[in-house]
Scaffold this active site. Structure first.
Site, PDB file in Angstrom:
ATOM      1  N   ASP A   1     151.130  46.512  11.056  1.00  0.00           N
ATOM      2  CA  ASP A   1     150.529  45.470  11.491  1.00  0.00           C
ATOM      3  C   ASP A   1     150.523  44.920  11.521  1.00  0.00           C
ATOM      4  O   ASP A   1     150.395  44.856   9.999  1.00  0.00           O
ATOM      5  CB  ASP A   1     150.102  46.602  12.317  1.00  0.00           C
ATOM      6  CG  ASP A   1     148.546  45.652  13.228  1.00  0.00           C
ATOM      7  OD1 ASP A   1     149.312  45.290  14.049  1.00  0.00           O
ATOM      8  OD2 ASP A   1     147.308  46.681  12.959  1.00  0.00           O
ATOM      9  N   SER A   2     149.595  43.350  11.820  1.00  0.00           N
ATOM     10  CA  SER A   2     148.718  43.065  11.509  1.00  0.00           C
ATOM     11  C   SER A   2     148.012  43.520   9.448  1.00  0.00           C
ATOM     12  O   SER A   2     147.209  42.397   9.268  1.00  0.00           O
ATOM     13  CB  SER A   2     148.596  41.970  12.457  1.00  0.00           C
ATOM     14  OG  SER A   2     147.631  42.333  12.367  1.00  0.00           O
TER      15      SER A   2
ATOM     16  N   CYS B   1     151.702  46.363  16.497  1.00  0.00           N
ATOM     17  CA  CYS B   1     151.192  44.458  16.809  1.00  0.00           C
ATOM     18  C   CYS B   1     151.316  44.296  18.147  1.00  0.00           C
ATOM     19  O   CYS B   1     152.184  43.426  18.605  1.00  0.00           O
ATOM     20  CB  CYS B   1     151.020  43.465  16.142  1.00  0.00           C
ATOM     21  SG  CYS B   1     150.274  42.606  15.322  1.00  0.00           S
TER      22      CYS B   1
ATOM     23  N   GLU C   1     138.730  44.341   9.559  1.00  0.00           N
ATOM     24  CA  GLU C   1     139.946  44.355   8.064  1.00  0.00           C
ATOM     25  C   GLU C   1     138.452  44.580   7.322  1.00  0.00           C
ATOM     26  O   GLU C   1     139.723  44.866   5.674  1.00  0.00           O
ATOM     27  CB  GLU C   1     140.906  43.434   8.371  1.00  0.00           C
ATOM     28  CG  GLU C   1     141.314  43.652   9.147  1.00  0.00           C
ATOM     29  CD  GLU C   1     142.722  44.356   8.453  1.00  0.00           C
ATOM     30  OE1 GLU C   1     143.462  44.403   7.470  1.00  0.00           O
ATOM     31  OE2 GLU C   1     143.654  44.704   9.680  1.00  0.00           O
TER      32      GLU C   1
ATOM     33  N   CYS D   1     144.756  44.586  21.095  1.00  0.00           N
ATOM     34  CA  CYS D   1     144.743  44.542  20.506  1.00  0.00           C
ATOM     35  C   CYS D   1     144.711  45.806  19.488  1.00  0.00           C
ATOM     36  O   CYS D   1     143.990  46.473  20.522  1.00  0.00           O
ATOM     37  CB  CYS D   1     143.564  43.951  19.180  1.00  0.00           C
ATOM     38  SG  CYS D   1     143.948  43.731  17.638  1.00  0.00           S
TER      39      CYS D   1
ATOM     40  N   HIS E   1     143.671  47.135  17.126  1.00  0.00           N
ATOM     41  CA  HIS E   1     142.440  47.056  16.153  1.00  0.00           C
ATOM     42  C   HIS E   1     141.607  47.552  17.105  1.00  0.00           C
ATOM     43  O   HIS E   1     140.763  48.555  16.648  1.00  0.00           O
ATOM     44  CB  HIS E   1     141.786  46.090  14.833  1.00  0.00           C
ATOM     45  CG  HIS E   1     142.963  45.710  14.584  1.00  0.00           C
ATOM     46  ND1 HIS E   1     144.351  45.257  14.341  1.00  0.00           N
ATOM     47  CD2 HIS E   1     142.617  45.220  13.066  1.00  0.00           C
ATOM     48  CE1 HIS E   1     144.972  44.547  13.196  1.00  0.00           C
ATOM     49  NE2 HIS E   1     143.649  45.016  12.303  1.00  0.00           N
TER      50      HIS E   1
END
Length: 259
Positions: free
Chosen positions: A10-11, A73, A151, A183, A185
């Site tokens: 993932d990013s 992602c 993050e 997303c 996240h």
């Protein structure tokens, strides 16, 4: 090959929401999770950059002898999945916003989608939306700043709460009864989303579906690990190891990797 790990990237740390679903469904499978947090978020980058970062991540996981790759992602999937599948021989699983179940089940004929700019502007997302939500009112909102806050470990900060209020209000005004999280996240925002949304709004993401698809593809290619032993799970990040570790909670093996 069945003993080889599942590779997941993932990013950043958000794809651990996908890892958790895979690990829950397939606890005997070993996994390697790659968090490209130094380059998060992907959603603000050009398509060319997203493709190049995705290739870099896949190359690393292939070098670790992964038997299958899960692109955990939405932005990487919607911008790079076809190129990755064309370039590599091993199976590659993608993820995209669960617009189909929301569009099929909405009673108010209005659904909200919270996603990154890279996902919402992608060709694949538009094709999916046109196919399944043609007669549905779709309220799209770019979750600008949300990934960065997660993050940096500010998951339940006042800044996060205020941003979410701002992004959700147009959806509430439009009487949506489904919110699609676009997303990986964003599932970590679930407690705040439940607090801020009306009780009738159902929140859906793609995690469980991706886990089921991963199992189905492993079965198809005879790659399932039939051992009864618990799999070995490794986590690598080029960002803050403590942020990744805090989302895993079980103090699993989290290492810094300069990649």
């Amino acid at each position: 090959m069945s003993k080889q790990p599942i590779g997941i990237f993932d990013s950043g740390v958000g794809g651990t929401s996908i890892w958790k679903e895979i690990n829950m469904l397939l606890p005997n499978e070993s996994t390697i999770y790659l968090a490209d947090s130094a380059n998060a978020p992907y959603g603000l980058k050009t398509k060319e950059t997203i493709i190049n970062l995705s290739i870099k991540n896949v190359e690393y996981l292939i070098n670790q002898d992964c038997k299958i790759i899960v692109v955990a992602c939405n932005t990487a999937t919607t911008n790079a999945i076809y190129i990755l599948r064309d370039k590599y021989k091993l199976p590659i699983i993608g993820i995209e916003p669960a617009i189909k179940p929301a569009a099929l089940n909405t009673k108010t004929k209005a659904v909200g989608i919270l996603a990154t700019k890279g996902t919402l502007s992608s060709e694949l997302f538009h094709k999916t939306t046109d196919l399944f939500a043609r007669n549905i009112k779709v309220i799209e909102r770019i979750g600008e700043g949300l990934v960065e806050l997660i993050e940096s470990g500010q998951l339940y900060s006042e800044t996060m709460r205020n941003l979410l209020k701002q992004y959700l209000q147009p959806m509430i005004d439009a009487n949506v009864d489904y919110l699609v999280l676009g997303c990986t996240h964003y599932p970590y925002l679930m407690p705040l989303l439940i607090e801020l949304l009306p009780n009738n709004v159902k929140i859906i993401d793609s995690g469980e579906a991706v886990a089921r698809q991963t199992k189905a593809v492993l079965q198809k290619y005879d790659l399932l690990n039939n051992s009864i032993a618990k799999g070995n799970c490794q986590f690598f990040t080029n960002g803050k190891t403590e942020v990744l570790a805090s989302l895993l909670k079980d103090t699993l093996d989290v290492k810094y990797l300069n990649f």
